[in-house]
Design a protein around this motif. Structure first.
Motif: not given
Length: 182
Positions: A2-8, A25-34
Motif C-alpha cells: 500500500s502507498f504511504n504518503l509520508d514515506e514518499f 498521485i492526486v494525494k501527492v499533488a495535494k500534499h505539495y499544494g500543486i
C-alpha cells in the motif's frame, strides 16, 4: 504494497511516482499544494509533480529529461483520425456491399424478364400449334374446341383433396361437352 504518503515525501523518486495510481498521485499533488484540474490525466499531474520537485531542488533537473513525456492533445487527434479512417473504411465496405446487392437484383430482374419472354414465346407457339406433338388445328380451327375459353371453368387444384378435384373436373367436362382427348 500500500502507498504511504509520508514515506514518499521523505524520499521521493521517479520510479515510485511512476508506480502510483492516479488517486495516489492526486494525494501527492495535494500534499505539495500543486494546482491541477480533477479531469487531468495521471501523466499530466505526474509531470506537474516532477516539475515542482525539480523547482524545489528535491530531485535533480535531469529527471525531467528522462521522465516519460506526457502525451499532448496529439493523442486525441490521432485517435480521432483513426476513428475517421475506420469510419471511411466501413463506409466503403458498405458501398461495395450495396453495389453487389444492386448487381444481384439486376441479374434477378434480367432473369425474370428472360423467363417471361420465354413463357410468352411458348404461349405463342401453343396458339400457332408449332410445338412438336401438338395438333396444328388448335387455335386455327374456329369450329374446334378452344381450351382458352374453357380454362376459367376448371376448378382450383388442391393437393390435399386430389380425388375431389378430378371428380369435379370430369363432371364439368361432361356437362360442357368437352372432347375427351382435350
Amino acid at each position: 504494497m500500500s502507498f504511504n504518503l509520508d514515506e514518499f515525501v521523505a524520499s521521493p523518486s521517479v520510479e515510485e511516482l511512476d508506480s502510483l495510481k492516479k488517486s495516489e498521485i492526486v494525494k501527492v499533488a495535494k500534499h505539495y499544494g500543486i494546482e491541477f484540474q480533477p479531469l487531468m490525466r495521471k501523466d499530466e499531474i505526474k509531470k506537474y509533480i516532477l516539475e515542482y520537485l525539480v523547482d524545489e531542488s528535491i530531485l535533480p533537473s535531469t529527471v525531467l529529461e528522462t521522465a516519460i513525456t506526457v502525451p499532448t492533445d496529439n493523442t486525441f487527434e490521432l485517435k480521432r483520425l483513426e476513428m475517421e479512417m475506420n469510419k471511411e473504411v466501413r463506409l466503403k465496405e458498405l458501398e461495395k456491399e450495396e453495389r453487389e446487392m444492386q448487381m444481384q437484383r439486376e441479374k434477378e430482374e434480367i432473369e425474370m424478364q428472360r423467363e417471361a419472354r420465354e413463357h410468352e414465346f411458348r404461349l405463342k407457339q401453343l396458339e400457332l400449334g408449332v410445338i412438336k406433338g401438338s395438333d396444328p388445328k388448335i387455335g386455327l380451327d374456329t369450329g374446334g374446341f378452344d381450351v382458352s375459353k374453357h380454362v376459367k371453368f376448371v376448378p382450383k387444384f388442391q393437393e390435399d383433396n386430389v380425388e375431389k378435384f378430378f371428380n369435379h373436373f370430369e363432371k364439368l367436362g361432361e356437362q360442357l361437352k368437352w372432347p375427351r382427348d382435350k
